[in-house]
Design a protein around this motif. Structure first.
Motif, PDB file in Angstrom:
ATOM      1  N   LYS A 104       1.701  -1.523 -17.353  1.00  0.00           N
ATOM      2  CA  LYS A 104       2.550  -2.687 -17.653  1.00  0.00           C
ATOM      3  C   LYS A 104       2.474  -3.751 -16.562  1.00  0.00           C
ATOM      4  CE  LYS A 104       5.950   0.159 -20.031  1.00  0.00           C
ATOM      5  NZ  LYS A 104       7.277   0.713 -19.893  1.00  0.00           N
ATOM      6  N   PRO A 105       1.296  -4.312 -16.307  1.00  0.00           N
ATOM      7  CA  PRO A 105       1.195  -5.314 -15.246  1.00  0.00           C
ATOM      8  C   PRO A 105       2.166  -6.474 -15.471  1.00  0.00           C
ATOM      9  CG  PRO A 105      -0.784  -5.290 -16.625  1.00  0.00           C
ATOM     10  CD  PRO A 105       0.015  -4.099 -17.022  1.00  0.00           C
ATOM     11  N   GLY A 106       2.821  -6.869 -14.377  1.00  0.00           N
ATOM     12  CA  GLY A 106       3.780  -7.980 -14.450  1.00  0.00           C
ATOM     13  C   GLY A 106       5.200  -7.516 -14.671  1.00  0.00           C
ATOM     14  N   GLU A 107       5.357  -6.236 -15.046  1.00  0.00           N
ATOM     15  CA  GLU A 107       6.712  -5.748 -15.298  1.00  0.00           C
ATOM     16  C   GLU A 107       7.230  -4.897 -14.155  1.00  0.00           C
ATOM     17  OE1 GLU A 107       7.193  -4.092 -19.229  1.00  0.00           O
ATOM     18  OE2 GLU A 107       5.782  -5.587 -20.013  1.00  0.00           O
ATOM     19  N   ALA A 108       6.390  -4.631 -13.166  1.00  0.00           N
ATOM     20  CA  ALA A 108       6.816  -3.822 -12.012  1.00  0.00           C
ATOM     21  C   ALA A 108       6.264  -4.450 -10.737  1.00  0.00           C
ATOM     22  CB  ALA A 108       6.287  -2.395 -12.172  1.00  0.00           C
ATOM     23  N   ASP A 109       6.942  -4.183  -9.630  1.00  0.00           N
ATOM     24  CA  ASP A 109       6.520  -4.746  -8.348  1.00  0.00           C
ATOM     25  C   ASP A 109       5.253  -4.039  -7.847  1.00  0.00           C
ATOM     26  OD1 ASP A 109       6.642  -6.216  -6.010  1.00  0.00           O
ATOM     27  OD2 ASP A 109       7.869  -4.724  -4.975  1.00  0.00           O
ATOM     28  N   LEU A 110       4.413  -4.775  -7.141  1.00  0.00           N
ATOM     29  CA  LEU A 110       3.256  -4.171  -6.460  1.00  0.00           C
ATOM     30  C   LEU A 110       3.402  -4.445  -4.975  1.00  0.00           C
ATOM     31  CD1 LEU A 110       0.251  -5.311  -8.714  1.00  0.00           C
ATOM     32  CD2 LEU A 110       1.398  -3.086  -8.709  1.00  0.00           C
ATOM     33  N   THR A 111       3.125  -3.470  -4.149  1.00  0.00           N
ATOM     34  CA  THR A 111       3.329  -3.636  -2.718  1.00  0.00           C
ATOM     35  C   THR A 111       2.416  -2.692  -1.937  1.00  0.00           C
ATOM     36  OG1 THR A 111       5.005  -3.512  -0.976  1.00  0.00           O
ATOM     37  CG2 THR A 111       5.266  -1.962  -2.752  1.00  0.00           C
ATOM     38  N   ALA A 112       2.229  -3.009  -0.649  1.00  0.00           N
ATOM     39  CA  ALA A 112       1.511  -2.090   0.255  1.00  0.00           C
ATOM     40  C   ALA A 112       2.147  -2.214   1.630  1.00  0.00           C
ATOM     41  CB  ALA A 112       0.038  -2.450   0.322  1.00  0.00           C
ATOM     42  N   ASP A 113       2.155  -1.134   2.385  1.00  0.00           N
ATOM     43  CA  ASP A 113       2.705  -1.171   3.742  1.00  0.00           C
ATOM     44  C   ASP A 113       1.981  -2.228   4.573  1.00  0.00           C
ATOM     45  OD1 ASP A 113       4.323   0.919   3.087  1.00  0.00           O
ATOM     46  OD2 ASP A 113       3.673   2.225   4.728  1.00  0.00           O
ATOM     47  N   VAL A 114       2.738  -2.891   5.448  1.00  0.00           N
ATOM     48  CA  VAL A 114       2.139  -3.884   6.333  1.00  0.00           C
ATOM     49  C   VAL A 114       1.467  -3.158   7.502  1.00  0.00           C
ATOM     50  CG1 VAL A 114       2.697  -5.736   7.960  1.00  0.00           C
ATOM     51  CG2 VAL A 114       3.763  -5.690   5.691  1.00  0.00           C
ATOM     52  N   ASP A 115       0.237  -3.575   7.815  1.00  0.00           N
ATOM     53  CA  ASP A 115      -0.465  -2.986   8.959  1.00  0.00           C
ATOM     54  C   ASP A 115      -0.139  -3.835  10.204  1.00  0.00           C
ATOM     55  OD1 ASP A 115      -2.214  -2.130  10.873  1.00  0.00           O
ATOM     56  OD2 ASP A 115      -3.995  -2.147   9.590  1.00  0.00           O
ATOM     57  N   PHE A 116       0.829  -3.367  10.992  1.00  0.00           N
ATOM     58  CA  PHE A 116       1.256  -4.146  12.166  1.00  0.00           C
ATOM     59  C   PHE A 116       0.150  -4.228  13.220  1.00  0.00           C
ATOM     60  CE2 PHE A 116       5.437  -3.554  10.269  1.00  0.00           C
ATOM     61  CZ  PHE A 116       6.013  -4.787  10.500  1.00  0.00           C
ATOM     62  N   SER A 117      -0.768  -3.255  13.222  1.00  0.00           N
ATOM     63  CA  SER A 117      -1.862  -3.342  14.202  1.00  0.00           C
ATOM     64  C   SER A 117      -2.778  -4.520  13.851  1.00  0.00           C
ATOM     65  CB  SER A 117      -2.652  -2.037  14.266  1.00  0.00           C
ATOM     66  OG  SER A 117      -3.422  -1.870  13.106  1.00  0.00           O
ATOM     67  N   PHE A 118      -2.904  -4.825  12.566  1.00  0.00           N
ATOM     68  CA  PHE A 118      -3.709  -5.974  12.114  1.00  0.00           C
ATOM     69  C   PHE A 118      -3.023  -7.275  12.558  1.00  0.00           C
ATOM     70  CE2 PHE A 118      -4.761  -9.078   8.683  1.00  0.00           C
ATOM     71  CZ  PHE A 118      -6.119  -9.183   8.924  1.00  0.00           C
ATOM     72  N   ILE A 119      -1.685  -7.333  12.404  1.00  0.00           N
ATOM     73  CA  ILE A 119      -0.929  -8.530  12.833  1.00  0.00           C
ATOM     74  C   ILE A 119      -1.116  -8.731  14.334  1.00  0.00           C
ATOM     75  CG2 ILE A 119       1.422  -9.470  13.141  1.00  0.00           C
ATOM     76  CD1 ILE A 119       2.144  -8.357  10.436  1.00  0.00           C
ATOM     77  N   LYS A 120      -1.038  -7.628  15.080  1.00  0.00           N
ATOM     78  CA  LYS A 120      -1.178  -7.733  16.540  1.00  0.00           C
ATOM     79  C   LYS A 120      -2.596  -8.182  16.921  1.00  0.00           C
ATOM     80  CE  LYS A 120       1.075  -4.736  19.208  1.00  0.00           C
ATOM     81  NZ  LYS A 120       1.766  -3.521  19.687  1.00  0.00           N
ATOM     82  N   LYS A 121      -3.554  -7.694  16.155  1.00  0.00           N
ATOM     83  CA  LYS A 121      -4.941  -8.083  16.420  1.00  0.00           C
ATOM     84  C   LYS A 121      -5.120  -9.590  16.174  1.00  0.00           C
ATOM     85  CE  LYS A 121      -8.822  -6.207  14.341  1.00  0.00           C
ATOM     86  NZ  LYS A 121      -9.383  -5.068  13.658  1.00  0.00           N
ATOM     87  N   CYS A 122      -4.518 -10.083  15.081  1.00  0.00           N
ATOM     88  CA  CYS A 122      -4.627 -11.522  14.764  1.00  0.00           C
ATOM     89  C   CYS A 122      -3.961 -12.357  15.853  1.00  0.00           C
ATOM     90  CB  CYS A 122      -3.930 -11.853  13.435  1.00  0.00           C
ATOM     91  SG  CYS A 122      -4.688 -11.124  12.007  1.00  0.00           S
ATOM     92  N   ALA A 123      -2.862 -11.833  16.444  1.00  0.00           N
ATOM     93  CA  ALA A 123      -2.073 -12.636  17.398  1.00  0.00           C
ATOM     94  C   ALA A 123      -2.524 -12.451  18.844  1.00  0.00           C
ATOM     95  CB  ALA A 123      -0.592 -12.265  17.260  1.00  0.00           C
ATOM     96  N   LYS A 124      -3.441 -11.514  19.052  1.00  0.00           N
ATOM     97  CA  LYS A 124      -3.884 -11.205  20.423  1.00  0.00           C
ATOM     98  C   LYS A 124      -4.437 -12.464  21.116  1.00  0.00           C
ATOM     99  CE  LYS A 124      -6.532  -7.891  22.953  1.00  0.00           C
ATOM    100  NZ  LYS A 124      -7.739  -7.130  22.996  1.00  0.00           N
TER     101      LYS A 124
END
Ligand SMILES: C[S@@+](CC[C@H](N)C(=O)[O-])C[C@H]1O[C@@H](n2cnc3c(N)ncnc32)[C@H](O)[C@@H]1O
Length: 409
Positions: A311-331
């Motif tokens: 049922k695409p569009g009728e339920a939420d889709l999500t994935a855990d945030v990879d904080f190591s990726f955020i830190k890598k981008c902000a390094k």
């Protein structure tokens, strides 16, 4: 747990297969095509251009203008599909308001000042935060609010909450006055937000951004795609490495399954550039990990786990945030604090004192809900450890931050 088991079995199925394009799961029958406009749209797209990346699938399912998940209904709260911290307790937004106010004071109260919230949902977090700002900000502070929100439906809910109107012309106005006096404007991306000192806030925003999924095979890295076969959506493996797998996977990656959100990198780059050129402070709050988890892509409907291809569009889709990726981008582009657990941040910010104060004047019924909200936000087996806080500051503040580190971390 049941879903997790099914999902793992699904993955074993397609990753143990020797075929190049192994079929993973089947869940949605063609009879439902007539009922599900989005499924039909996806089928046509896949038939025309081939299997979609999980990122393209997520984007279409969540944000398709005609029938995307976020575009048409209120998905929050006990009657929706999930509940978020600001919807659980006013204390959450108030403490974030105190945190931002305190950090703004520390950097010398720059003005004009902007609060920029990514994906504000119902607008509850900013509402609680502005109550704090309106109490403490010096009279006449030039503060404006900027919401980065793609959903016209949620823009209306935000306008109703903060400006007591939901007329389209009101929302399209240049700046709409909020009940706190500070003006509010909506944007589809950061590009149109004025270049001023900004407090950037993203609560449960990055987990909604599209991810690519990759699997290591004996034949190298392959991308997981979404295909339409035999009347249903199915996960399949790419025949060979894709442009995304060649570009995005770290050569030193030692997991055998990874999820990467390039859009997270693009938005962070824009925020970091703004912070460097115009000044600003960012607070990112979300559920996530430090580059250790593998398969976290999932779907929710009515507070229960759901098949992400059903049922695409009728339920939420999500994935855990990879904080190591955020830190890598902000390094080297920002001073980084965290991630710390939500329970630690809120405790350090004085949640216990605030709760006690609210309890004094609350009715017995309100006391009960304040206590249960506290438990949900703080308990390690609820949101206390799963949710993390991460703050970013411009590099020029490095020495000052060493002397006066941020509260909460
Ligand atoms: C999970 S909700 C979080 C809402 C709110 N921050 C809260 O915690 O209650 C995600 C929010 O991000 C918005 N959103 C999702 N993808 C977006 C995108 N690419 N650009 C702007 N907003 C987006 C959704 O419409 C929604 O407001």
């Amino acid at each position: 747990m049941k879903f997790r088991a099914v999902f793992n079995r699904m993955h074993r199925l397609f990753f143990s297969s020797k075929q190049d394009l192994a079929i993973a799961t089947c869940s949605f029958h063609s009879d439902n095509i007539e009922e599900n406009k989005l499924l039909n749209q996806l089928r046509i797209r896949i038939e025309a251009t081939g299997p979609l990346s999980v990122a393209d699938y997520m984007k279409e399912v969540l944000l398709s203008p005609s029938s995307g998940y976020y575009m048409k209904k209120d998905v929050f709260g006990s009657h929706g599909d999930f509940i978020t911290s600001p919807e659980i307790s006013q204390v959450f937004g108030e403490l974030i308001g105190i945190w931002f106010y305190n950090e703004w004071l520390k950097v010398g109260k720059p003005q004009p000042l902007q609060l920029v919230e990514f994906g504000p949902g119902r607008g509850t977090l900013t509402d609680d935060l502005l109550r704090v700002f309106s109490k403490f900000m010096p009279h006449g502070t030039q503060l404006s609010i900027h919401f980065i929100e793609v959903s016209p439906h949620l823009r209306k809910l935000q306008a109703l909450k903060l400006c007591s109107t939901d007329t389209e012309e009101g929302i399209e106005n240049d700046l709409l006055p909020t009940k706190y006096g500070f003006p509010l404007k909506w944007h589809s991306s950061l590009e149109s937000v004025p270049e001023n000192f900004s407090l950037f806030l993203a609560h449960e925003f990055f987990d909604a951004l599209p991810i690519h999924k990759f699997q290591k095979t004996t034949d190298g890295w392959k991308e997981i795609l979404v295909d339409y076969r035999g009347g249903q959506l199915q996960f399949v493996l790419s025949r060979s490495p894709t442009p995304a797998s060649k570009l995005l996977i770290d050569p030193n990656e030692n997991r055998d399954h990874v999820e990467i959100s390039p859009e997270t990198g693009v938005i962070l780059d824009q925020v970091l550039k703004r912070m460097k050129e115009d000044g600003g402070i960012s607070l990112i709050v979300d559920y996530g990990h430090q580059g250790t988890k593998t398969d976290t892509f999932r779907s929710f409907q009515g507070h229960k786990l759901h098949d992400p291809l059903e049922k695409p569009g009728e339920a939420d889709l999500t994935a855990d945030v990879d904080f190591s990726f955020i830190k890598k981008c902000a390094k080297n582009k920002a001073v980084i604090f965290g991630p710390v657990n939500q329970a630690d941040f809120l405790k350090n910010m004085g949640i216990d004192v605030r709760l006690e104060k609210l309890m004094e004047s609350a009715t017995p019924e309100d006391q009960k809900s304040l206590k249960s909200g506290y438990k949900m936000l703080m308990s390690p087996d609820e949101m206390g450890e799963r949710f993390k806080f991460l703050a970013l500051y411009p590099v020029v503040l490095k020495d000052r931050l060493r002397k006066y580190p941020p509260a909460g971390f």
